[in-house]
Design a protein around this motif. Structure first.
Motif, mmCIF file in Angstrom:
data_model
loop_
_atom_site.group_PDB
_atom_site.id
_atom_site.type_symbol
_atom_site.label_atom_id
_atom_site.label_comp_id
_atom_site.label_asym_id
_atom_site.label_seq_id
_atom_site.Cartn_x
_atom_site.Cartn_y
_atom_site.Cartn_z
ATOM 1 N N CYS A 165 7.648 7.976 -10.690
ATOM 2 C CA CYS A 165 8.696 7.458 -11.512
ATOM 3 C C CYS A 165 7.929 7.571 -13.082
ATOM 4 C CB CYS A 165 9.253 6.108 -11.516
ATOM 5 S SG CYS A 165 8.057 4.733 -11.373
ATOM 6 N N PHE A 166 6.693 7.767 -13.076
ATOM 7 C CA PHE A 166 6.101 7.860 -14.268
ATOM 8 C C PHE A 166 6.204 9.137 -15.269
ATOM 9 C CE2 PHE A 166 2.887 4.654 -12.441
ATOM 10 C CZ PHE A 166 3.850 3.425 -13.165
ATOM 11 N N TYR A 167 6.728 10.088 -14.509
ATOM 12 C CA TYR A 167 6.868 11.455 -15.116
ATOM 13 C C TYR A 167 7.852 11.423 -16.086
ATOM 14 C CZ TYR A 167 4.090 13.071 -10.965
ATOM 15 O OH TYR A 167 3.071 13.183 -10.090
ATOM 16 N N ALA A 168 8.702 10.523 -15.848
ATOM 17 C CA ALA A 168 10.023 10.709 -16.818
ATOM 18 C C ALA A 168 9.692 10.153 -18.235
ATOM 19 C CB ALA A 168 10.933 9.892 -16.283
ATOM 20 N N LEU A 169 8.327 9.468 -18.258
ATOM 21 C CA LEU A 169 7.998 8.785 -19.674
ATOM 22 C C LEU A 169 6.847 9.974 -20.249
ATOM 23 C CD1 LEU A 169 7.083 5.192 -18.204
ATOM 24 C CD2 LEU A 169 9.173 5.887 -19.575
ATOM 25 N N PHE B 239 -1.965 1.754 -12.997
ATOM 26 C CA PHE B 239 -0.708 2.112 -13.159
ATOM 27 C C PHE B 239 -0.253 2.135 -14.577
ATOM 28 C CE2 PHE B 239 0.369 0.206 -8.713
ATOM 29 C CZ PHE B 239 0.196 1.446 -8.340
ATOM 30 N N MET B 240 -1.010 1.283 -15.421
ATOM 31 C CA MET B 240 -0.728 1.154 -16.788
ATOM 32 C C MET B 240 -1.364 2.445 -17.485
ATOM 33 S SD MET B 240 1.117 -1.453 -17.221
ATOM 34 C CE MET B 240 1.419 -1.991 -18.852
ATOM 35 N N ASP B 241 -2.214 3.172 -17.031
ATOM 36 C CA ASP B 241 -2.777 4.276 -17.454
ATOM 37 C C ASP B 241 -1.882 5.467 -17.628
ATOM 38 O OD1 ASP B 241 -5.121 2.819 -18.010
ATOM 39 O OD2 ASP B 241 -6.045 3.126 -16.011
ATOM 40 N N ALA B 242 -0.755 5.506 -17.075
ATOM 41 C CA ALA B 242 0.110 6.608 -17.093
ATOM 42 C C ALA B 242 0.414 7.007 -18.309
ATOM 43 C CB ALA B 242 1.575 6.249 -16.294
ATOM 44 N N THR C 50 10.858 -4.258 -15.561
ATOM 45 C CA THR C 50 10.483 -4.826 -14.230
ATOM 46 C C THR C 50 9.201 -4.275 -13.872
ATOM 47 O OG1 THR C 50 12.711 -3.531 -13.723
ATOM 48 C CG2 THR C 50 12.102 -5.136 -12.155
ATOM 49 N N LEU C 51 8.632 -2.997 -14.233
ATOM 50 C CA LEU C 51 7.421 -2.459 -14.193
ATOM 51 C C LEU C 51 6.646 -3.269 -14.780
ATOM 52 C CD1 LEU C 51 5.258 -0.285 -13.249
ATOM 53 C CD2 LEU C 51 5.930 0.872 -15.483
ATOM 54 N N ALA D 22 0.862 -1.160 -0.135
ATOM 55 C CA ALA D 22 -0.107 0.013 0.014
ATOM 56 C C ALA D 22 0.843 1.275 0.080
ATOM 57 C CB ALA D 22 -1.005 0.053 1.367
ATOM 58 N N ASP D 23 1.905 1.511 0.658
ATOM 59 C CA ASP D 23 2.762 2.310 0.797
ATOM 60 C C ASP D 23 3.440 2.551 -0.579
ATOM 61 O OD1 ASP D 23 2.191 3.481 3.270
ATOM 62 O OD2 ASP D 23 4.219 2.829 4.173
ATOM 63 N N LEU D 24 4.004 1.405 -1.025
ATOM 64 C CA LEU D 24 4.575 1.558 -2.507
ATOM 65 C C LEU D 24 3.970 2.032 -3.587
ATOM 66 C CD1 LEU D 24 7.083 -1.546 -2.182
ATOM 67 C CD2 LEU D 24 7.453 0.844 -1.490
ATOM 68 N N PHE D 25 2.664 1.677 -3.427
ATOM 69 C CA PHE D 25 1.733 2.119 -4.511
ATOM 70 C C PHE D 25 1.446 3.576 -4.494
ATOM 71 C CE2 PHE D 25 -0.386 -2.386 -5.410
ATOM 72 C CZ PHE D 25 0.315 -2.893 -5.733
ATOM 73 N N ARG D 26 1.577 4.064 -3.342
ATOM 74 C CA ARG D 26 1.221 5.572 -3.171
ATOM 75 C C ARG D 26 2.610 6.337 -3.767
ATOM 76 N NH1 ARG D 26 -2.034 4.176 1.420
ATOM 77 N NH2 ARG D 26 0.045 3.798 2.859
#
Length: 444
Positions: free
Chosen positions: A132-136, A173-176, A155-156, A123-127
């Motif tokens: 790291c998606f901004y870089a894409l 997450f895949m909607d980033a 890895t993602l 739960a913490d990591l999902f927050r």
């Protein structure tokens, strides 16, 4: 550092999950395997989250080995690059493997069931993984280098595949933004056999695109499966476990032929080529700011491959342990010539190792201006066009050459029915200026 823990946790978790039935009659061995994954993996992940106050080393001094040299590099929470992706993926897969465990354990001052520790860690990591998606954004291209794209994104994708198969959900997450197109970047940044343009801290290798079938299936985009098929025909990176798990001959039906020119807006780069065989011409123009993570001072850099020979190429990374190698001023205030920018004094990271024009002056002691993606001005691709005779990419390089530079443009053209490459620079200064033009032939 923590990347090692995360890398090991991924494969240990998969192994534990896949061989589980072999130990059904030996529960004590299963307990031993699970205990190792919890102590050496999940415990580290839990201690690194915001919930456990990762910044307070006194709370984890008996859990973590804090090396004098690397200091807090075991921490990954809130990082904005592939480090976050890799570590979150490793811990998520370790937690998924142990979610059914209800034994009680203690981490630091907290006592809970293994299931509770795993659930809270995830739960913490999902927050934070979204950082790291901004870089894409906006188009899936990746500044740090194709190699780091492979490390972080593959890895993602492995984590997302595990979440979908075990939880039935990718948790959004895949909607980033950019993630649905990022495989185009991975394909176009190299030659027909996926040997990459190794800009910045990248190695000259064949890029691992074994996630393409999974991505094709997830997004319903047949292009990626088709491109993976094309890669294999051209001697690209060999098939891997993800290929085996997600291959379906129907996935590539309707896939489009790759184009001969492609713009990567997120990294201010364009690639041009004469075709998609290993004997065709592959070239490209890279603009962008000077200071980026894992970056080089290489704005205006080009790559050139003809007849299977890489004539103009990057040197890639230097020894990561070199003094001041990561002292870039990326996160600190700086002025031109700032001594904290020691990274660019190393040959492989400076203008001298790249195919660029550079000036040496009091204003530009490193050969080009320092600028970042957050600055108002830096070099950008301003034109990419294509017709039956060839392709043309143009970059406005003016911001890279100081206050006396009125205009600077660099154009890369693939012409004569895509049989010849022309590089042209047009520069205007307010006074007499001396500059140098460099071309680097690093064929390894």
């Amino acid at each position: 550092h923590y990347l090692n823990v995360a890398d090991a946790a991924v494969w240990y978790a998969i192994g534990y999950d896949w061989i589980y039935p072999a130990f059904e009659n030996e529960p004590e061995k299963l307990e031993e395997l699970a205990d190792i994954l919890f102590k050496r993996g999940v415990t580290m992940g839990y201690a690194s989250t915001e919930k456990y106050s990762a910044k307070d080393f006194t709370k984890v001094k008996d859990i973590m080995y804090i090396s004098t040299g690397r200091k807090n590099s075991w921490n990954f929470y809130d990082r904005t690059n592939n480090w976050n992706t890799v570590c979150t993926s490793g811990m998520t897969m370790a937690c998924l493997a142990l979610l059914e465990k209800t034994d009680t354990r203690t981490i630091g001052t907290d006592t809970k069931t293994i299931r509770e520790f795993c659930a809270e860690t995830m739960a913490d990591l999902f927050r934070t993984v979204h950082n790291c998606f901004y870089a894409l954004a906006p188009d899936g291209s990746y500044m740090e280098s194709p190699g780091y794209w492979s490390y972080g994104n593959n890895t993602l994708f492995l984590m997302e595949a595990a979440l979908e198969s075990s939880c039935g959900d990718d948790y959004g997450f895949m909607d980033a933004i950019g993630l649905d197109n990022t495989c185009y970047y991975a394909y176009y940044i190299g030659n027909a056999g996926n040997v990459i343009w190794n800009y910045h801290d990248g190695g000259r290798v064949r890029l691992d695109i074994s996630s393409f079938y999974y991505i094709s299936k997830h997004y319903g985009n047949s292009d990626f499966a088709y491109l993976r098929d094309c890669s294999h025909k051209n001697g690209g990176a060999p098939y891997d476990y993800m290929d085996i798990l997600y291959y379906d001959s129907a996935l590539s039906e309707g896939g489009r032929e790759p184009t001969l020119s492609y713009e990567m807006a997120g990294i201010y780069t364009a690639t041009l080529r004469s075709g998609w065989t290993n004997s065709d011409i592959f070239t490209g123009l890279h603009a962008g700011p000077s200071i980026v993570g894992h970056g080089d001072m290489d704005s205006g850099n080009i790559v050139l491959e003809m007849g299977g020979v890489r004539f103009l190429n990057d040197y890639g990374s230097e020894n990561y342990n070199a003094t001041g190698y990561f002292t870039t001023g990326y996160d600190i205030p700086f002025v031109q010539g700032e001594t904290k920018l020691t990274r660019y004094r190393y040959f492989r990271k400076g203008v001298e190792a790249h195919n660029v024009i550079f000036l040496r002056s009091d204003e530009l002691p490193y050969g080009q201006a320092f600028n970042r993606q957050t600055d108002a001005a830096f070099a950008k691709i301003t034109r990419l066009s294509e017709n039956g005779y060839g392709s043309l990419a143009v970059a406005d390089m003016t911001p890279q050459y100081g206050s006396d530079c009125i205009s600077a443009k660099r154009a890369l053209m693939l012409t004569a029915s895509r049989n010849a490459v022309v590089l042209q620079d047009e520069m205007t200064f307010g006074s007499i200026t001396t500059f140098m033009s460099l071309f680097t032939n690093n064929n390894g």
